[in-house]
Design a protein around this motif. Structure first.
Motif, mmCIF file in Angstrom:
data_model
loop_
_atom_site.group_PDB
_atom_site.id
_atom_site.type_symbol
_atom_site.label_atom_id
_atom_site.label_comp_id
_atom_site.label_asym_id
_atom_site.label_seq_id
_atom_site.Cartn_x
_atom_site.Cartn_y
_atom_site.Cartn_z
ATOM 1 N N ILE A 41 0.887 -1.161 0.162
ATOM 2 C CA ILE A 41 0.030 0.028 -0.181
ATOM 3 C C ILE A 41 0.788 1.346 -0.149
ATOM 4 N N ASP A 42 0.172 2.418 -0.427
ATOM 5 C CA ASP A 42 1.220 3.700 -0.521
ATOM 6 C C ASP A 42 1.422 3.928 1.201
ATOM 7 N N ARG A 43 2.817 4.384 1.377
ATOM 8 C CA ARG A 43 2.960 4.527 2.479
ATOM 9 C C ARG A 43 2.096 5.390 3.289
ATOM 10 N N ASP A 44 1.814 6.692 2.686
ATOM 11 C CA ASP A 44 0.957 7.831 3.411
ATOM 12 C C ASP A 44 -0.229 7.357 3.471
ATOM 13 N N LEU A 45 -1.079 6.446 2.579
ATOM 14 C CA LEU A 45 -2.240 6.156 2.803
ATOM 15 C C LEU A 45 -2.328 4.875 4.104
ATOM 16 N N ASN A 46 -1.489 4.134 4.185
ATOM 17 C CA ASN A 46 -1.054 3.328 5.279
ATOM 18 C C ASN A 46 -1.321 3.994 6.397
ATOM 19 N N ALA A 47 -0.197 5.253 6.586
ATOM 20 C CA ALA A 47 -0.327 5.896 7.969
ATOM 21 C C ALA A 47 -1.572 6.726 8.290
ATOM 22 N N ALA A 48 -2.369 6.996 7.065
ATOM 23 C CA ALA A 48 -3.687 7.774 7.297
ATOM 24 C C ALA A 48 -4.522 6.767 7.788
ATOM 25 N N LEU A 49 -4.554 5.651 7.405
ATOM 26 C CA LEU A 49 -5.513 4.467 7.822
ATOM 27 C C LEU A 49 -5.397 4.242 9.236
ATOM 28 N N ASN A 50 -4.031 4.147 9.706
ATOM 29 C CA ASN A 50 -3.792 3.895 10.960
ATOM 30 C C ASN A 50 -3.951 5.004 11.880
ATOM 31 N N LEU A 51 -3.952 6.454 11.369
ATOM 32 C CA LEU A 51 -4.420 7.340 12.410
ATOM 33 C C LEU A 51 -5.931 7.654 12.543
ATOM 34 N N ALA A 52 -6.416 6.947 11.393
ATOM 35 C CA ALA A 52 -7.929 7.057 11.393
ATOM 36 C C ALA A 52 -8.504 6.177 12.216
ATOM 37 N N ALA A 53 -7.954 4.805 12.359
ATOM 38 C CA ALA A 53 -8.098 3.737 13.529
ATOM 39 C C ALA A 53 -7.940 4.234 14.820
ATOM 40 N N LEU A 54 -6.821 4.962 14.931
ATOM 41 C CA LEU A 54 -6.505 5.318 16.299
ATOM 42 C C LEU A 54 -7.652 6.294 16.830
ATOM 43 N N ALA A 55 -7.961 7.178 15.803
ATOM 44 C CA ALA A 55 -9.208 8.213 16.386
ATOM 45 C C ALA A 55 -10.467 7.390 16.465
ATOM 46 N N ILE A 56 -10.775 6.343 15.961
ATOM 47 C CA ILE A 56 -11.883 5.589 16.002
ATOM 48 C C ILE A 56 -12.137 5.005 17.500
ATOM 49 N N LEU A 57 -10.808 4.399 17.802
ATOM 50 C CA LEU A 57 -10.504 3.650 18.878
ATOM 51 C C LEU A 57 -10.457 4.631 19.986
ATOM 52 N N TYR A 58 -9.914 5.705 19.916
ATOM 53 C CA TYR A 58 -10.189 6.883 20.990
ATOM 54 C C TYR A 58 -11.307 7.304 21.222
ATOM 55 N N LEU A 59 -12.071 7.601 20.221
ATOM 56 C CA LEU A 59 -13.495 8.154 20.331
ATOM 57 C C LEU A 59 -14.296 7.043 20.964
ATOM 58 N N SER A 60 -14.269 5.622 20.757
ATOM 59 C CA SER A 60 -15.065 4.551 21.215
ATOM 60 C C SER A 60 -14.738 4.322 22.776
ATOM 61 N N GLY A 61 -13.525 4.669 23.067
ATOM 62 C CA GLY A 61 -13.152 4.484 24.509
ATOM 63 C C GLY A 61 -12.764 2.729 24.680
ATOM 64 N N GLN A 62 -12.664 2.188 23.499
ATOM 65 C CA GLN A 62 -12.376 0.816 23.520
ATOM 66 C C GLN A 62 -10.885 0.580 23.556
ATOM 67 N N PRO A 63 -10.383 -0.425 24.047
ATOM 68 C CA PRO A 63 -8.969 -0.751 24.041
ATOM 69 C C PRO A 63 -8.723 -1.613 22.754
ATOM 70 N N GLY A 64 -7.540 -1.389 22.293
ATOM 71 C CA GLY A 64 -7.130 -1.941 20.953
ATOM 72 C C GLY A 64 -5.716 -1.840 20.806
ATOM 73 N N PRO A 65 -5.196 -2.350 19.598
ATOM 74 C CA PRO A 65 -3.709 -2.591 19.424
ATOM 75 C C PRO A 65 -3.083 -1.299 19.410
ATOM 76 N N TYR A 66 -3.743 -0.121 19.054
ATOM 77 C CA TYR A 66 -3.151 1.126 18.972
ATOM 78 C C TYR A 66 -2.977 1.906 20.071
ATOM 79 N N ARG A 67 -3.804 1.343 21.235
ATOM 80 C CA ARG A 67 -3.664 2.059 22.617
ATOM 81 C C ARG A 67 -2.127 1.952 23.284
ATOM 82 N N GLU A 68 -1.214 0.825 22.906
ATOM 83 C CA GLU A 68 0.054 0.857 23.511
ATOM 84 C C GLU A 68 0.870 1.768 23.319
#
Length: 83
Positions: A41-68
């Motif tokens: 995958i494009d490097r910047d797209l990969n990073a953007a998807l990871n940041l979006a997933a981080l935001a979703i987990l943060y907003l949901s309050g659920q623990p996940g792999p990004y919390r570490e």
């Protein structure tokens, strides 16, 4: 929502959460090294998807792999920041 400046958005595979040890700035395509994934995958797209997933987990309050990654850096980067 703030992402820690050391959050590994570029090194983290958005498909399987495998973390690369090293990735050169010249590498514009992210290739997952995990044999069960091998996402390409494009490097910047990969990073953007990871940041979006981080935001979703943060907003949901659920623990996940990004919390570490939260809280391991010194200065968070957020809206209106230059870095």
């Amino acid at each position: 929502m703030w992402a820690d400046r050391w959050f590994a958005s570029t090194k983290l595979c958005s498909g399987c959460n495998h973390i690369k040890e090293e990735i050169d700035l010249s590498e514009r395509i992210y290739v997952c090294e995990h044999p069960a994934c091998e996402l390409v995958i494009d490097r910047d797209l990969n990073a953007a998807l990871n940041l979006a997933a981080l935001a979703i987990l943060y907003l949901s309050g659920q623990p996940g792999p990004y919390r570490e990654f939260l809280g391991k850096g010194e200065t968070p980067v957020g809206e209106g920041s230059s870095g």
